[in-house]
Design a protein around this motif. Structure first.
Motif, PDB file in Angstrom:
ATOM      1  N   VAL A   1       0.837  -1.207   0.000  1.00 40.65           N
ATOM      2  CA  VAL A   1       0.000   0.000   0.000  1.00 40.65           C
ATOM      3  C   VAL A   1       0.867   1.250   0.000  1.00 40.65           C
ATOM      4  O   VAL A   1       0.595   2.220  -0.729  1.00 40.65           O
ATOM      5  CB  VAL A   1      -0.957  -0.013   1.216  1.00 40.65           C
ATOM      6  N   GLN A   2       1.942   1.255   0.782  1.00 42.73           N
ATOM      7  CA  GLN A   2       2.816   2.424   0.820  1.00 42.73           C
ATOM      8  C   GLN A   2       3.507   2.651  -0.529  1.00 42.73           C
ATOM      9  O   GLN A   2       3.656   3.805  -0.970  1.00 42.73           O
ATOM     10  CB  GLN A   2       3.857   2.271   1.928  1.00 42.73           C
ATOM     11  N   ALA A   3       3.925   1.576  -1.179  1.00 36.84           N
ATOM     12  CA  ALA A   3       4.519   1.722  -2.515  1.00 36.84           C
ATOM     13  C   ALA A   3       3.494   2.278  -3.497  1.00 36.84           C
ATOM     14  O   ALA A   3       3.827   3.112  -4.354  1.00 36.84           O
ATOM     15  CB  ALA A   3       5.048   0.372  -3.005  1.00 36.84           C
ATOM     16  N   ALA A   4       2.252   1.841  -3.375  1.00 31.63           N
ATOM     17  CA  ALA A   4       1.182   2.363  -4.237  1.00 31.63           C
ATOM     18  C   ALA A   4       0.948   3.846  -3.972  1.00 31.63           C
ATOM     19  O   ALA A   4       0.682   4.626  -4.912  1.00 31.63           O
ATOM     20  CB  ALA A   4      -0.097   1.569  -4.018  1.00 31.63           C
ATOM     21  N   GLU A   5       1.041   4.256  -2.718  1.00 34.78           N
ATOM     22  CA  GLU A   5       0.887   5.672  -2.381  1.00 34.78           C
ATOM     23  C   GLU A   5       1.986   6.511  -3.024  1.00 34.78           C
ATOM     24  O   GLU A   5       1.730   7.622  -3.536  1.00 34.78           O
ATOM     25  CB  GLU A   5       0.890   5.846  -0.861  1.00 34.78           C
ATOM     26  N   ILE A   6       3.210   5.998  -3.013  1.00 34.87           N
ATOM     27  CA  ILE A   6       4.314   6.702  -3.665  1.00 34.87           C
ATOM     28  C   ILE A   6       4.043   6.821  -5.166  1.00 34.87           C
ATOM     29  O   ILE A   6       4.223   7.894  -5.762  1.00 34.87           O
ATOM     30  CB  ILE A   6       5.644   5.973  -3.416  1.00 34.87           C
ATOM     31  N   ALA A   7       3.615   5.721  -5.787  1.00 32.47           N
ATOM     32  CA  ALA A   7       3.331   5.737  -7.222  1.00 32.47           C
ATOM     33  C   ALA A   7       2.247   6.752  -7.559  1.00 32.47           C
ATOM     34  O   ALA A   7       2.354   7.508  -8.537  1.00 32.47           O
ATOM     35  CB  ALA A   7       2.914   4.344  -7.677  1.00 32.47           C
ATOM     36  N   ARG A   8       1.207   6.776  -6.758  1.00 37.75           N
ATOM     37  CA  ARG A   8       0.114   7.730  -6.986  1.00 37.75           C
ATOM     38  C   ARG A   8       0.590   9.169  -6.814  1.00 37.75           C
ATOM     39  O   ARG A   8       0.363  10.024  -7.685  1.00 37.75           O
ATOM     40  CB  ARG A   8      -1.022   7.437  -6.004  1.00 37.75           C
ATOM     41  N   ASP A   9       1.263   9.446  -5.717  1.00 35.01           N
ATOM     42  CA  ASP A   9       1.654  10.819  -5.399  1.00 35.01           C
ATOM     43  C   ASP A   9       2.769  11.328  -6.311  1.00 35.01           C
ATOM     44  O   ASP A   9       2.916  12.546  -6.493  1.00 35.01           O
ATOM     45  CB  ASP A   9       2.076  10.927  -3.940  1.00 35.01           C
ATOM     46  N   ALA A  10       3.568  10.412  -6.854  1.00 39.23           N
ATOM     47  CA  ALA A  10       4.635  10.814  -7.774  1.00 39.23           C
ATOM     48  C   ALA A  10       4.173  10.836  -9.227  1.00 39.23           C
ATOM     49  O   ALA A  10       4.943  11.203 -10.116  1.00 39.23           O
ATOM     50  CB  ALA A  10       5.831   9.873  -7.632  1.00 39.23           C
TER      51      ALA A  10
ATOM     52  N   LEU B   1       3.579   0.862 -11.864  1.00 40.11           N
ATOM     53  CA  LEU B   1       4.270   0.365 -10.671  1.00 40.11           C
ATOM     54  C   LEU B   1       4.495  -1.130 -10.823  1.00 40.11           C
ATOM     55  O   LEU B   1       3.545  -1.892 -11.009  1.00 40.11           O
ATOM     56  CB  LEU B   1       3.427   0.648  -9.423  1.00 40.11           C
ATOM     57  N   LEU B   2       5.759  -1.536 -10.739  1.00 45.68           N
ATOM     58  CA  LEU B   2       6.115  -2.946 -10.778  1.00 45.68           C
ATOM     59  C   LEU B   2       6.660  -3.342  -9.410  1.00 45.68           C
ATOM     60  O   LEU B   2       7.669  -2.802  -8.956  1.00 45.68           O
ATOM     61  CB  LEU B   2       7.175  -3.207 -11.853  1.00 45.68           C
ATOM     62  N   TYR B   3       5.988  -4.293  -8.758  1.00 46.23           N
ATOM     63  CA  TYR B   3       6.450  -4.776  -7.460  1.00 46.23           C
ATOM     64  C   TYR B   3       7.508  -5.870  -7.650  1.00 46.23           C
ATOM     65  O   TYR B   3       7.333  -6.793  -8.461  1.00 46.23           O
ATOM     66  CB  TYR B   3       5.293  -5.367  -6.666  1.00 46.23           C
ATOM     67  N   TYR B   4       8.578  -5.753  -6.859  1.00 44.78           N
ATOM     68  CA  TYR B   4       9.577  -6.821  -6.817  1.00 44.78           C
ATOM     69  C   TYR B   4      10.079  -6.947  -5.383  1.00 44.78           C
ATOM     70  O   TYR B   4       9.591  -6.248  -4.494  1.00 44.78           O
ATOM     71  CB  TYR B   4      10.713  -6.546  -7.813  1.00 44.78           C
ATOM     72  N   HIS B   5      11.049  -7.847  -5.162  1.00 46.51           N
ATOM     73  CA  HIS B   5      11.498  -8.167  -3.803  1.00 46.51           C
ATOM     74  C   HIS B   5      10.262  -8.442  -2.933  1.00 46.51           C
ATOM     75  O   HIS B   5      10.050  -7.847  -1.885  1.00 46.51           O
ATOM     76  CB  HIS B   5      12.316  -7.019  -3.213  1.00 46.51           C
ATOM     77  N   ILE B   6       9.447  -9.388  -3.417  1.00 47.84           N
ATOM     78  CA  ILE B   6       8.175  -9.719  -2.778  1.00 47.84           C
ATOM     79  C   ILE B   6       8.424 -10.477  -1.471  1.00 47.84           C
ATOM     80  O   ILE B   6       9.030 -11.552  -1.471  1.00 47.84           O
ATOM     81  CB  ILE B   6       7.307 -10.581  -3.720  1.00 47.84           C
ATOM     82  N   VAL B   7       7.961  -9.915  -0.372  1.00 51.92           N
ATOM     83  CA  VAL B   7       8.113 -10.517   0.962  1.00 51.92           C
ATOM     84  C   VAL B   7       6.742 -10.535   1.637  1.00 51.92           C
ATOM     85  O   VAL B   7       6.018  -9.537   1.585  1.00 51.92           O
ATOM     86  CB  VAL B   7       9.124  -9.721   1.814  1.00 51.92           C
TER      87      VAL B   7
ATOM     88  N   ILE C   1      -5.807   2.471  -4.299  1.00 52.32           N
ATOM     89  CA  ILE C   1      -4.870   3.594  -4.301  1.00 52.32           C
ATOM     90  C   ILE C   1      -4.263   3.847  -5.674  1.00 52.32           C
ATOM     91  O   ILE C   1      -4.207   4.978  -6.153  1.00 52.32           O
ATOM     92  CB  ILE C   1      -3.751   3.346  -3.275  1.00 52.32           C
ATOM     93  N   PHE C   2      -3.813   2.761  -6.332  1.00 52.80           N
ATOM     94  CA  PHE C   2      -3.125   2.913  -7.623  1.00 52.80           C
ATOM     95  C   PHE C   2      -3.358   1.646  -8.433  1.00 52.80           C
ATOM     96  O   PHE C   2      -2.889   0.571  -8.069  1.00 52.80           O
ATOM     97  CB  PHE C   2      -1.623   3.147  -7.402  1.00 52.80           C
ATOM     98  N   SER C   3      -4.078   1.776  -9.533  1.00 55.68           N
ATOM     99  CA  SER C   3      -4.506   0.595 -10.284  1.00 55.68           C
ATOM    100  C   SER C   3      -3.497   0.123 -11.330  1.00 55.68           C
ATOM    101  O   SER C   3      -3.534  -1.041 -11.751  1.00 55.68           O
ATOM    102  CB  SER C   3      -5.846   0.872 -10.982  1.00 55.68           C
ATOM    103  N   GLU C   4      -2.586   1.006 -11.754  1.00 54.00           N
ATOM    104  CA  GLU C   4      -1.636   0.641 -12.816  1.00 54.00           C
ATOM    105  C   GLU C   4      -0.416  -0.050 -12.201  1.00 54.00           C
ATOM    106  O   GLU C   4       0.659   0.531 -12.075  1.00 54.00           O
ATOM    107  CB  GLU C   4      -1.207   1.888 -13.591  1.00 54.00           C
ATOM    108  N   HIS C   5      -0.606  -1.288 -11.815  1.00 56.67           N
ATOM    109  CA  HIS C   5       0.480  -1.999 -11.145  1.00 56.67           C
ATOM    110  C   HIS C   5       0.569  -3.436 -11.635  1.00 56.67           C
ATOM    111  O   HIS C   5      -0.395  -3.997 -12.166  1.00 56.67           O
ATOM    112  CB  HIS C   5       0.271  -1.999  -9.625  1.00 56.67           C
ATOM    113  N   THR C   6       1.752  -4.026 -11.436  1.00 54.11           N
ATOM    114  CA  THR C   6       1.995  -5.432 -11.760  1.00 54.11           C
ATOM    115  C   THR C   6       2.747  -6.067 -10.604  1.00 54.11           C
ATOM    116  O   THR C   6       3.751  -5.508 -10.137  1.00 54.11           O
ATOM    117  CB  THR C   6       2.831  -5.571 -13.048  1.00 54.11           C
TER     118      THR C   6
END
Length: 357
Positions: free
Chosen positions: A288-297, A302-308, A328-333
């Motif tokens: 969610v925080q990464a999505a917030e960064i993507a939205r606000d920037a 947004l591509l997620y990696y280092h999945i934990v 928050i941000f729909s354009e993600h993978t």
């Protein structure tokens, strides 16, 4: 009935014959495929632009579809690697990326899961590319120590290979790596560390305390841009430097899933794992925080990696990991090994390719 029995007998005999010849058949198939496999070059098939491929989409724990962190960044006809986690270089081979053509490696920090594939990567690049110069490895202060350690560990291996294959095939001067250390900016500004062939790669400080230094990288080519976060908590600097980039590649840890692991570790008396699963919550961003960064920037994708944590093969588990992100941000993978994002030069196009290795 007799005709049916005859047909069944023919089928059985044919199957038996094929089974008995399976070794010979396999050799013929391999023979036909070998030349194609050895000559295949994915980079040559890519249109001019910036392309980011996940040779490793996971973190430090085993995951069947996500290896240790590793990104292949193709800018024009140049191939760069960001981090060299477990199995990353072998995935590059499966993806038909020319390991011998790696221009340089860039390290975000020195946690083991980001560097443990370096030795194999440097060796394969040297052997496959007939290199007379060492592999450049860029990183913040401390990279000299990392490179020196790997060079020492692989020194005997290099001597054996040259003795066996000859200096014309594996020139001794090309064995190992060459450290390219850079200082980070105290004020959080970008530091340009590579600028050739129309490619600019800059480093930015990220928040992975107590790991220090830790950096992310901004790559620009052909009017396109991608920012790779490296391991970090939610960072205002990442958001600042990701402003209007085409692609944000961001790590993330799902706290609610990690706490399931924590509960299990506590209940089974695994005090070490219980402590670790609590500790790691404070130096990684959540999905969610990464999505917030993507939205606000205002990033393009947004591509997620280092999945934990590592995700078990359960229906719906990826949806659980991404809980709250779509709001928050729909354009993600959600990345996995083999995921590629293509950014054709001088355009606004973003293409997502999901390959299964």
């Amino acid at each position: 009935m007799k005709k049916l029995l005859a047909v069944i007998l023919v089928v059985i005999l044919t199957a038996s014959a094929v089974y008995s010849l399976r070794g010979a058949i396999a050799e013929r198939v391999m023979s036909r495929a070998a030349a194609g496999m050895m000559s295949a070059n994915t980079v040559e098939t890519l249109e001019d632009g910036l392309h980011v491929a996940l040779c490793g989409a996971g973190g430090p724990l085993p995951d069947a579809i996500r290896s240790g962190p590793c990104l292949a960044v193709t800018a024009g006809d140049k191939l760069f690697i960001i981090d060299a986690g477990t199995n990353g270089v072998r995935n590059l081979g499966r993806m038909r990326y020319p390991i011998g053509d790696i221009e340089a490696v860039f390290l975000t920090h020195f946690h083991s899961d980001h560097i443990d594939g370096l030795g194999e990567m440097a060796t394969l690049r040297w052997v496959q590319g007939n290199h007379t110069e060492q592999l450049p490895v860029y990183g913040p202060e401390g990279v000299d120590e990392i490179v020196d350690g790997f060079n020492r560990a692989y020194a005997l291996d290099a001597r054996y290979r040259t003795a066996h294959h000859g200096e014309q095939v594996v020139p001794p001067s090309g064995a190992g790596m060459l450290a390219k250390a850079f200082a980070t900016a105290a004020d959080g500004d970008l530091i340009t560390i590579y600028q050739k062939h129309g490619v600019t790669i800059s480093a930015l400080v990220v928040d992975h305390d107590p790991v220090d230094p830790a950096v992310g990288y901004l790559v620009s080519y052909g009017g396109r841009s991608a920012l790779v976060s490296g391991d970090t908590n939610k960072s205002t600097l990442v958001q600042q430097h990701a402003r209007d980039v085409d692609l944000l590649v961001h790590e993330a840890l799902a706290p609610h899933l990690v706490m399931i692991m924590n509960k299990a570790a506590t209940e089974t008396g695994n005090t070490g794992l219980a402590k670790i699963t609590l500790d790691i919550l404070d130096y990684h961003a959540s999905p969610v925080q990464a999505a917030e960064i993507a939205r606000d920037a205002n990033v393009g994708h947004l591509l997620y990696y280092h999945i934990v944590p590592a995700l078990p093969p359960l229906p719906g588990i990826e949806t659980a990991w991404l809980k709250g992100v779509d709001d928050i941000f729909s354009e993600h993978t959600l990345g996995r090994d083999g995921t590629v994002i293509s950014l054709p030069a001088n355009s606004g196009t973003i293409r997502v390719h999901r390959h299964r290795l």
